[in-house]
Design a protein around this motif. Structure first.
Motif, short mmCIF file in Angstrom:
data_model
loop_
_atom_site.label_atom_id
_atom_site.label_comp_id
_atom_site.label_asym_id
_atom_site.label_seq_id
_atom_site.Cartn_x
_atom_site.Cartn_y
_atom_site.Cartn_z
N MET A 185 0.86 -1.19 0.00
CA MET A 185 0.00 0.00 0.00
C MET A 185 0.90 1.23 0.00
SD MET A 185 -2.98 -1.09 2.65
CE MET A 185 -3.95 0.29 2.13
N ASP A 186 0.41 2.30 -0.59
CA ASP A 186 1.17 3.55 -0.65
C ASP A 186 0.92 4.40 0.60
OD1 ASP A 186 2.18 2.96 -3.18
OD2 ASP A 186 0.44 3.86 -4.18
N GLY A 187 1.83 5.34 0.83
CA GLY A 187 1.65 6.34 1.87
C GLY A 187 2.17 5.95 3.24
N PHE A 188 2.83 4.82 3.36
CA PHE A 188 3.34 4.37 4.66
C PHE A 188 4.82 4.68 4.78
CE2 PHE A 188 -0.60 2.19 4.48
CZ PHE A 188 -0.97 1.94 5.79
N TYR A 189 5.25 4.90 6.02
CA TYR A 189 6.66 5.14 6.33
C TYR A 189 6.97 4.38 7.62
CZ TYR A 189 4.45 8.62 9.38
OH TYR A 189 3.64 9.24 10.30
N GLY A 190 8.24 4.18 7.87
CA GLY A 190 8.66 3.49 9.07
C GLY A 190 8.69 4.43 10.26
N GLU A 191 8.32 3.89 11.41
CA GLU A 191 8.38 4.65 12.65
C GLU A 191 8.97 3.73 13.72
OE1 GLU A 191 5.57 8.11 13.82
OE2 GLU A 191 4.66 6.28 14.61
N TYR A 196 -2.87 -4.87 10.94
CA TYR A 196 -3.23 -3.45 10.90
C TYR A 196 -4.04 -3.07 12.13
CZ TYR A 196 -1.69 -3.07 6.07
OH TYR A 196 -0.92 -3.05 4.95
N SER A 197 -3.82 -1.86 12.62
CA SER A 197 -4.58 -1.30 13.73
C SER A 197 -4.48 0.21 13.65
CB SER A 197 -4.02 -1.79 15.08
OG SER A 197 -2.72 -1.28 15.28
N SER A 198 -5.23 0.89 14.49
CA SER A 198 -5.02 2.33 14.55
C SER A 198 -3.63 2.56 15.15
CB SER A 198 -6.09 3.02 15.40
OG SER A 198 -5.84 2.85 16.78
N ARG A 199 -2.97 3.59 14.72
CA ARG A 199 -1.64 3.90 15.25
C ARG A 199 -1.72 4.15 16.75
NH1 ARG A 199 0.98 8.80 16.12
NH2 ARG A 199 3.26 8.69 16.08
N GLU A 200 -2.74 4.90 17.17
CA GLU A 200 -2.90 5.20 18.60
C GLU A 200 -3.06 3.93 19.42
OE1 GLU A 200 -2.66 8.08 20.34
OE2 GLU A 200 -2.09 9.08 18.49
N ARG A 201 -3.82 2.98 18.91
CA ARG A 201 -4.04 1.73 19.65
C ARG A 201 -2.73 0.94 19.75
NH1 ARG A 201 -9.47 -1.40 18.68
NH2 ARG A 201 -10.13 0.20 20.12
N LEU A 220 9.68 -1.41 15.77
CA LEU A 220 9.52 -0.76 14.46
C LEU A 220 8.23 -1.22 13.82
CD1 LEU A 220 13.17 -1.26 13.74
CD2 LEU A 220 12.10 0.87 13.07
N TYR A 221 7.58 -0.32 13.11
CA TYR A 221 6.33 -0.62 12.42
C TYR A 221 6.19 0.39 11.29
CZ TYR A 221 4.94 3.24 15.42
OH TYR A 221 4.88 4.44 16.05
N VAL A 222 5.20 0.19 10.43
CA VAL A 222 4.91 1.17 9.39
C VAL A 222 3.59 1.85 9.73
CG1 VAL A 222 6.21 0.02 7.55
CG2 VAL A 222 3.80 -0.52 7.86
N THR A 223 3.47 3.09 9.28
CA THR A 223 2.26 3.86 9.54
C THR A 223 2.06 4.88 8.44
OG1 THR A 223 1.10 5.23 11.18
CG2 THR A 223 3.49 5.56 10.98
N ASN A 224 0.83 5.31 8.30
CA ASN A 224 0.54 6.46 7.44
C ASN A 224 0.13 7.65 8.32
OD1 ASN A 224 -2.07 5.93 8.25
ND2 ASN A 224 -2.84 5.42 6.21
N GLY A 225 0.33 7.50 9.62
CA GLY A 225 -0.02 8.53 10.59
C GLY A 225 -1.35 8.28 11.27
N VAL A 226 -2.20 7.45 10.66
CA VAL A 226 -3.51 7.14 11.23
C VAL A 226 -3.59 5.66 11.59
CG1 VAL A 226 -6.01 7.10 10.80
CG2 VAL A 226 -4.62 9.00 9.94
#
Length: 167
Positions: A42-48, A75-80, A61-67
């Motif tokens: 999927m597009d729009g993800f970066y490592g955090e 997959y889950s919400s980033r906040e969760r 380490l994980y990938v996120t699109n900020g949400v």
């Protein structure tokens, strides 16, 4: 989060023999994250990266699109994801804290990973990248990301995990 018996992570045969989810959840998260980014489903993800405070364990380490985010759980919400990680590590170590950092290095480069006290792909019993590719191929990324996005939109920010997040 998994807690392994003492010595498994240092034993190449026993570590490699772990189920994929445990393997990528307990030490090989840079490989899963790096493989996701090298072959993005999927597009729009970066490592955090979660960097625990001095003297604490809990690097992740994980990938996120900020949400939404993706790691060995799926997959889950980033906040969760962040709240779960904080809660588990804080239950093991009073005063646990961390910072978040956007990844700006190659997660499949051994030298870069070793600088940050993580194993590179050539430091496992076998090449973990094909294993990560197979793990990622078993997931319907569009469907799982859509479900996580719906949950994320319903949630209010749960916590301030880090002192400073990515800019």
């Amino acid at each position: 989060m998994y807690v392994l018996k003492h010595g498994i992570k240092k034993n190449p045969e026993r570590f490699w023999a772990l189920p994929d989810r445990v393997f990528f959840g307990y030490g090989a998260c840079p490989i899963l994250t790096g493989t996701f980014l090298r072959h993005p489903p999927m597009d729009g993800f970066y490592g955090e990266r979660i960097i625990p405070g001095e003297g604490f364990s809990g690097n992740h380490l994980y990938v996120t699109n900020g949400v939404i985010a993706f790691d060995y759980h799926g997959y889950s919400s980033r906040e969760r994801l962040l709240e779960h990680h904080r809660r588990v590590w804080a239950s093991h170590s009073a005063g646990w804290h961390c910072t978040l950092e956007r990844v700006d290095f190659d997660l499949l480069d051994t030298t870069e990973l070793n600088r940050r006290k993580m194993r590179g792909p050539d430091q496992y019993l076998h090449d973990p990248v094909p294993r990560a590719v197979r793990y990622l191929q078993r997931i319907d990324h569009a469907e799982a990301a859509a479900r996580a996005s719906k949950v994320a939109m319903r949630l209010k920010p749960l916590t301030k995990l880090a002192k400073a997040g990515p800019q």
